[in-house]
Design a protein around this motif. Structure first.
Motif, PDB file in Angstrom:
ATOM      1  N   ARG A 171      44.626 -16.342   6.807  1.00 15.42           N
ATOM      2  CA  ARG A 171      45.011 -15.699   8.073  1.00 15.42           C
ATOM      3  C   ARG A 171      44.201 -14.416   8.233  1.00 15.42           C
ATOM      4  NH1 ARG A 171      51.193 -14.414   8.653  1.00 15.42           N
ATOM      5  NH2 ARG A 171      51.241 -16.688   8.886  1.00 15.42           N
ATOM      6  N   ILE A 172      43.534 -14.278   9.382  1.00  9.93           N
ATOM      7  CA  ILE A 172      42.719 -13.098   9.697  1.00  9.93           C
ATOM      8  C   ILE A 172      43.372 -12.373  10.862  1.00  9.93           C
ATOM      9  CG2 ILE A 172      40.435 -12.277  10.397  1.00  9.93           C
ATOM     10  CD1 ILE A 172      39.345 -14.976   9.302  1.00  9.93           C
ATOM     11  N   GLU A 173      43.787 -11.126  10.640  1.00 13.30           N
ATOM     12  CA  GLU A 173      44.428 -10.326  11.684  1.00 13.30           C
ATOM     13  C   GLU A 173      43.568  -9.101  11.976  1.00 13.30           C
ATOM     14  OE1 GLU A 173      49.027 -10.346  10.903  1.00 13.30           O
ATOM     15  OE2 GLU A 173      47.979 -10.350   8.976  1.00 13.30           O
ATOM     16  N   ILE A 174      43.369  -8.805  13.258  1.00  9.52           N
ATOM     17  CA  ILE A 174      42.585  -7.644  13.678  1.00  9.52           C
ATOM     18  C   ILE A 174      43.385  -6.870  14.717  1.00  9.52           C
ATOM     19  CG2 ILE A 174      40.439  -6.853  14.717  1.00  9.52           C
ATOM     20  CD1 ILE A 174      39.075  -9.307  13.609  1.00  9.52           C
ATOM     21  N   ASP A 175      43.645  -5.610  14.412  1.00 10.79           N
ATOM     22  CA  ASP A 175      44.436  -4.736  15.280  1.00 10.79           C
ATOM     23  C   ASP A 175      43.493  -3.790  16.001  1.00 10.79           C
ATOM     24  OD1 ASP A 175      46.427  -3.389  16.539  1.00 10.79           O
ATOM     25  OD2 ASP A 175      47.292  -2.475  14.745  1.00 10.79           O
ATOM     26  N   ASN A 176      43.219  -4.095  17.277  1.00  9.93           N
ATOM     27  CA  ASN A 176      42.303  -3.314  18.090  1.00  9.93           C
ATOM     28  C   ASN A 176      43.097  -2.548  19.144  1.00  9.93           C
ATOM     29  OD1 ASN A 176      40.668  -3.351  20.859  1.00  9.93           O
ATOM     30  ND2 ASN A 176      39.187  -3.145  19.198  1.00  9.93           N
ATOM     31  N   ASP A 177      42.801  -1.239  19.328  1.00 11.98           N
ATOM     32  CA  ASP A 177      43.586  -0.408  20.238  1.00 11.98           C
ATOM     33  C   ASP A 177      43.541  -0.925  21.668  1.00 11.98           C
ATOM     34  OD1 ASP A 177      44.275   1.221  18.152  1.00 11.98           O
ATOM     35  OD2 ASP A 177      42.694   2.696  18.533  1.00 11.98           O
TER      36      ASP A 177
ATOM     37  N   ARG B 163      43.261  -7.185   8.409  1.00 16.10           N
ATOM     38  CA  ARG B 163      44.067  -7.641   7.280  1.00 16.10           C
ATOM     39  C   ARG B 163      43.811  -9.136   7.093  1.00 16.10           C
ATOM     40  NH1 ARG B 163      50.338  -6.441   7.580  1.00 16.10           N
ATOM     41  NH2 ARG B 163      50.208  -7.998   9.246  1.00 16.10           N
ATOM     42  N   VAL B 164      43.370  -9.512   5.889  1.00 17.62           N
ATOM     43  CA  VAL B 164      43.067 -10.903   5.569  1.00 17.62           C
ATOM     44  C   VAL B 164      43.974 -11.320   4.414  1.00 17.62           C
ATOM     45  CG1 VAL B 164      41.290 -12.565   4.923  1.00 17.62           C
ATOM     46  CG2 VAL B 164      40.677 -10.554   6.287  1.00 17.62           C
ATOM     47  N   SER B 165      44.617 -12.454   4.546  1.00 15.59           N
ATOM     48  CA  SER B 165      45.579 -12.896   3.529  1.00 15.59           C
ATOM     49  C   SER B 165      45.509 -14.399   3.357  1.00 15.59           C
ATOM     50  CB  SER B 165      47.011 -12.469   3.918  1.00 15.59           C
ATOM     51  OG  SER B 165      47.303 -12.866   5.254  1.00 15.59           O
ATOM     52  N   LEU B 166      46.049 -14.863   2.228  1.00 13.58           N
ATOM     53  CA  LEU B 166      46.069 -16.282   1.869  1.00 13.58           C
ATOM     54  C   LEU B 166      47.515 -16.745   1.822  1.00 13.58           C
ATOM     55  CD1 LEU B 166      43.629 -18.227   0.801  1.00 13.58           C
ATOM     56  CD2 LEU B 166      44.867 -18.088  -1.351  1.00 13.58           C
TER      57      LEU B 166
ATOM     58  N   ALA C  52      48.242 -14.145  -1.497  1.00 12.47           N
ATOM     59  CA  ALA C  52      47.336 -13.070  -1.917  1.00 12.47           C
ATOM     60  C   ALA C  52      46.883 -12.263  -0.715  1.00 12.47           C
ATOM     61  CB  ALA C  52      46.115 -13.643  -2.642  1.00 12.47           C
ATOM     62  N   TRP C  53      46.774 -10.949  -0.912  1.00 10.45           N
ATOM     63  CA  TRP C  53      46.131 -10.061   0.059  1.00 10.45           C
ATOM     64  C   TRP C  53      44.663  -9.937  -0.324  1.00 10.45           C
ATOM     65  CZ3 TRP C  53      49.397  -9.622   3.796  1.00 10.45           C
ATOM     66  CH2 TRP C  53      50.758  -9.434   3.561  1.00 10.45           C
ATOM     67  N   LEU C  54      43.777 -10.248   0.600  1.00 12.74           N
ATOM     68  CA  LEU C  54      42.347 -10.146   0.320  1.00 12.74           C
ATOM     69  C   LEU C  54      41.777  -8.801   0.748  1.00 12.74           C
ATOM     70  CD1 LEU C  54      41.100 -13.726   1.278  1.00 12.74           C
ATOM     71  CD2 LEU C  54      42.233 -12.911  -0.786  1.00 12.74           C
TER      72      LEU C  54
ATOM     73  N   GLU D  59      44.069 -18.298  12.317  1.00 15.22           N
ATOM     74  CA  GLU D  59      44.510 -18.987  11.110  1.00 15.22           C
ATOM     75  C   GLU D  59      43.683 -20.246  10.930  1.00 15.22           C
ATOM     76  OE1 GLU D  59      48.677 -19.646  11.510  1.00 15.22           O
ATOM     77  OE2 GLU D  59      49.208 -17.532  11.237  1.00 15.22           O
ATOM     78  N   THR D  60      43.325 -20.534   9.681  1.00 13.77           N
ATOM     79  CA  THR D  60      42.434 -21.665   9.438  1.00 13.77           C
ATOM     80  C   THR D  60      43.146 -23.007   9.526  1.00 13.77           C
ATOM     81  OG1 THR D  60      42.747 -21.517   7.031  1.00 13.77           O
ATOM     82  CG2 THR D  60      40.919 -20.280   7.986  1.00 13.77           C
ATOM     83  N   THR D  61      44.446 -23.001   9.821  1.00 11.77           N
ATOM     84  CA  THR D  61      45.129 -24.259  10.114  1.00 11.77           C
ATOM     85  C   THR D  61      44.819 -24.748  11.517  1.00 11.77           C
ATOM     86  OG1 THR D  61      47.064 -22.990  10.818  1.00 11.77           O
ATOM     87  CG2 THR D  61      47.028 -23.787   8.538  1.00 11.77           C
ATOM     88  N   ASP D  62      44.341 -23.844  12.365  1.00  8.37           N
ATOM     89  CA  ASP D  62      44.047 -24.204  13.757  1.00  8.37           C
ATOM     90  C   ASP D  62      42.907 -23.314  14.249  1.00  8.37           C
ATOM     91  OD1 ASP D  62      44.103 -25.193  16.330  1.00  8.37           O
ATOM     92  OD2 ASP D  62      45.825 -23.974  16.957  1.00  8.37           O
ATOM     93  N   LEU D  63      41.690 -23.670  13.896  1.00 10.32           N
ATOM     94  CA  LEU D  63      40.527 -22.864  14.261  1.00 10.32           C
ATOM     95  C   LEU D  63      40.070 -23.223  15.674  1.00 10.32           C
ATOM     96  CD1 LEU D  63      38.455 -23.043  10.946  1.00 10.32           C
ATOM     97  CD2 LEU D  63      39.691 -21.063  11.845  1.00 10.32           C
ATOM     98  N   PRO D  64      39.868 -22.218  16.538  1.00  9.33           N
ATOM     99  CA  PRO D  64      39.370 -22.517  17.886  1.00  9.33           C
ATOM    100  C   PRO D  64      37.930 -23.010  17.829  1.00  9.33           C
ATOM    101  CG  PRO D  64      39.436 -20.149  17.505  1.00  9.33           C
ATOM    102  CD  PRO D  64      40.084 -20.783  16.317  1.00  9.33           C
ATOM    103  N   ARG D  65      37.635 -24.092  18.519  1.00  9.54           N
ATOM    104  CA  ARG D  65      36.306 -24.689  18.449  1.00  9.54           C
ATOM    105  C   ARG D  65      35.352 -24.127  19.498  1.00  9.54           C
ATOM    106  NH1 ARG D  65      36.159 -29.331  15.659  1.00  9.54           N
ATOM    107  NH2 ARG D  65      33.977 -28.735  15.393  1.00  9.54           N
ATOM    108  N   GLY D  66      35.860 -23.805  20.708  1.00  7.12           N
ATOM    109  CA  GLY D  66      34.991 -23.269  21.749  1.00  7.12           C
ATOM    110  C   GLY D  66      34.134 -24.338  22.402  1.00  7.12           C
ATOM    111  N   PRO D  67      33.288 -23.932  23.364  1.00  7.32           N
ATOM    112  CA  PRO D  67      32.421 -24.900  24.054  1.00  7.32           C
ATOM    113  C   PRO D  67      31.482 -25.596  23.079  1.00  7.32           C
ATOM    114  CG  PRO D  67      32.449 -22.773  25.185  1.00  7.32           C
ATOM    115  CD  PRO D  67      33.115 -22.565  23.867  1.00  7.32           C
TER     116      PRO D  67
END
Length: 638
Positions: free
Chosen positions: A510-516, A387-390, A404-406, A531-539
């Motif tokens: 906001r990007i949500e992924i529901d994995n079993d 589910r992707v939304s704005l 908006a629902w994308l 959420e694009t307000t706080d994107l993880p940067r990683g190594p």
């Protein structure tokens, strides 16, 4: 020791069943009518846009998951064994195709099978076959016509038993069953993509998030965020707590043009809405107390007008001091002691260059004629429901507002659960947004002051703007936000600026992924989200290019139309439904009769002509193009 059987030799190998003597009936079709060399797959919608009734298929193709497979040699090369000499097209519509990888695989697979169709057995009847199963491969040779000389594969069979006969009717196709689509394997995100090294359940489900669109000047911007100091700048005619204007031009400078000449070309790209004349006037009988007198344009008093613009957006100003209707003012320039050296200051804000690209997106440019849509791309690391939304990103607001629902944008707006779609893991998952509020809460919130102001003006009809319209600017942002700047594409051919100041909207994704597997591991009942307000940067900042990403919108003035009214020429007969020519109508605008009617009882023609929207994206061949401005007539008066 293995016992031999009728179908298996003593060594265990399979003995083919040869039944040519017992084949009762066999017929075939050539299959040439199934030949296809051009395959189009249209999947689920991936764009959230304001709907248009006039959009063509070509203009709409980017709004869906679309893939194309073509065998060009079959079209134009006579030496090719698959040559047809033209297009033989197949179009597949399936909303279950929810990502580009699956669409491309399906297009390639269908093309591979049908670009060289084999003859198909249409009727196969044999004496009873007790050991026949689905998907069995049969080697069939049509001895009479030689149409079939290849393997066919069983798709179904029926048996017929009577007192005298026992037969099997076989359905078969010349192709093996399609191999299943093999998606990419999920990654162990809690091991490889852990946001917090100390938290074993902090794996992020999506990385490489990109928000990309064309800004007001046609430049591609990606992941515009608040870390860019030039993204949003707010100007005021006077800083709070200060009596000094932002920019001044002493009246003495005007005197260089000679006494009585009240025309000057200013040295800056002035923002006209911020211009005013100011002077400090001592109060009567006071020596150290001053009052500031301010003169500005209003509907009843025109102090100045901009005659034209010079290169760089520099206006030539004529100081008129006249009434709103153009008549001489009660107090002319001399009555205001203008221009007196050192007395009057001309104050204004002005456009400035930005250190970075302009961040603003114009929702009107999403119209199919231009097709400027916001692209939301990311790499999905695990499969599942997506589910992707704005959302509204104004940090001053105490609550978040969905905009908006994308995903599944045509689902029930009020039901968040209606906007989940299933997608396998993969790279470059893309959704598109055309500046539309398809939920309605945001636009209702922003249009509330207007609705209150006009309450009752049109009876009991509600005036709130809701879903299905372009997103409004955030009414809490500063009205003096610098929208335009000194970019060359911000000026028309006559040097007038397209954009100056105004309000804007700021939104995040906001990007949500529901994995079993993750749901069982987390035991929270919530999907993993990014959420694009706080994107993880990683190594080494390899997961995402920026720590934040936003979409900044600026909704310009509504589209304006010119209405041309033409009467039926009085000396011509009128036949309802008859074909008319241009000569049957009066030229130009009509003048009503003395009784304020337009030829009562005669036909009248209304022509609606859109005024071209202002902005670089609405230009074609070096000028503003009215054909790039869309409008829709929603009400007709009879």
């Amino acid at each position: 020791m293995q016992t031999a059987s009728p179908f298996r030799a003593a060594d265990g190998s399979v003995v083919p069943l040869a039944t040519d003597a017992n084949l009762l009936r066999l017929s075939a079709s050539q299959g040439t009518e199934e030949h296809r060399n051009h395959v189009i797959v249209v999947g689920a919608r991936k764009a959230t846009v304001v709907e248009s009734d006039n959009a063509s298929v070509e203009e709409r193709k980017n709004e869906f998951h679309v893939a194309v497979g073509v065998d060009p040699l079959s079209i134009y090369d006579p030496t090719n064994p698959h040559f047809v000499g033209g297009k033989r097209m197949a179009v597949v519509f399936d909303e279950k195709v929810a990502d580009g990888d699956f669409a491309r695989w399906l297009a390639r697979t269908i093309l591979h099978r049908y670009r060289a169709p084999l003859p198909t057995p249409t009727a196969v009847e044999h004496t009873i076959l007790p050991a026949l199963e689905l998907r069995d491969a049969l080697s069939v040779i049509d001895v009479a016509t030689r149409q079939i000389r290849h393997q066919v594969y069983v798709t179904g069979f029926t048996e017929s038993w009577t007192v005298e006969t026992a037969t099997t009717q076989i359905d078969a196709v010349p192709y093996p069953e399609l191999g299943a689509y093999q998606p990419r394997e999920d990654l162990d995100i809690d091991t490889l993509f852990r946001r917090d090294p100390a938290d074993p359940k902090s794996g992020v489900p999506a990385i490489n998030v990109r928000l990309s669109y064309l800004n007001l000047f046609g430049e591609r911007v990606t992941n515009t965020d608040l870390a860019n100091p030039a993204a949003v700048r707010s100007f005021r005619t006077k800083p709070e707590g200060s009596a000094a204007p932002m920019k001044t031009m002493l009246a003495s400078a005007l005197l260089a043009f000679g006494p009585g000449n009240l025309t000057a070309t200013l040295p800056d790209a002035v923002i006209p809405e911020t211009m005013y004349l100011a002077r400090r006037v001592p109060l009567v009988g006071q020596f150290f107390v001053f009052n500031e007198q301010v003169l500005t344009n209003n509907p009843y008093r025109q102090i100045w007008r901009i005659a034209n613009y010079q290169a760089g957006g520099r206006p030539t100003v004529q100081f008129l001091f006249e009434e709103g209707d153009g008549s001489p003012g009660i107090y002319d320039a001399a009555g205001y002691e203008f221009p007196a050296p050192g007395l009057w200051n001309l104050c204004y804000d002005h456009l400035q260059p930005r250190a970075a690209k302009n961040p603003f997106y114009d929702p009107y440019s999403s119209d199919e004629r231009i097709g400027n849509l916001v692209s939301v791309k990311f790499d999905q690391l695990v499969s599942g429901r997506v589910r992707v939304s704005l959302w509204d990103a104004n940090p001053k607001r105490t609550h978040e507002t969905p905009v908006a629902w994308l995903t599944n944008p045509t689902g029930t707006p009020e039901d968040p659960e209606a906007h989940w779609v299933y997608a396998e893991s993969g790279m470059d998952r893309e959704f598109l947004w055309g500046g539309a509020d398809n939920i309605g809460f945001w636009n209702q919130l922003q249009s509330q002051p207007l609705a209150e102001e006009l309450r009752g003006a049109f009876g009991d009809e509600a005036l709130k703007v809701g879903r299905g319209f372009y997103v409004w600017d955030d009414q809490t942002t500063a009205l003096h936000t610098l929208i335009g700047d000194m970019h060359p594409n911000n000026f028309d051919t006559d040097h007038t600026p397209y954009y100056t100041i105004g309000r804007f909207g700021q939104f995040y994704v906001r990007i949500e992924i529901d994995n079993d597997v993750l749901r069982r591991r987390d035991r929270t009942g919530r999907p993993r989200a990014v959420e694009t307000t706080d994107l993880p940067r990683g190594p080494n900042n390899t997961w995402n290019a920026t720590p934040e990403a936003y979409v900044f919108t600026h909704l310009g003035e509504p589209t304006q139309l010119g209405i041309r009214v033409q009467e039926w020429v009085a000396n011509r007969a009128w036949a309802p439904g008859g074909v008319t020519t241009a000569s049957d109508w009066s030229a130009g605008y009509s003048v009503p009769d003395a009784d304020a009617t337009i030829q009562d009882g005669r036909p009248v023609r209304f022509t609606f002509v859109p005024e071209p929207r202002r902005g670089h994206l609405f230009r074609a061949n070096g000028a503003l193009d009215p054909t790039l401005t869309a409008f829709k007539l929603t009400r007709q008066v009879h």
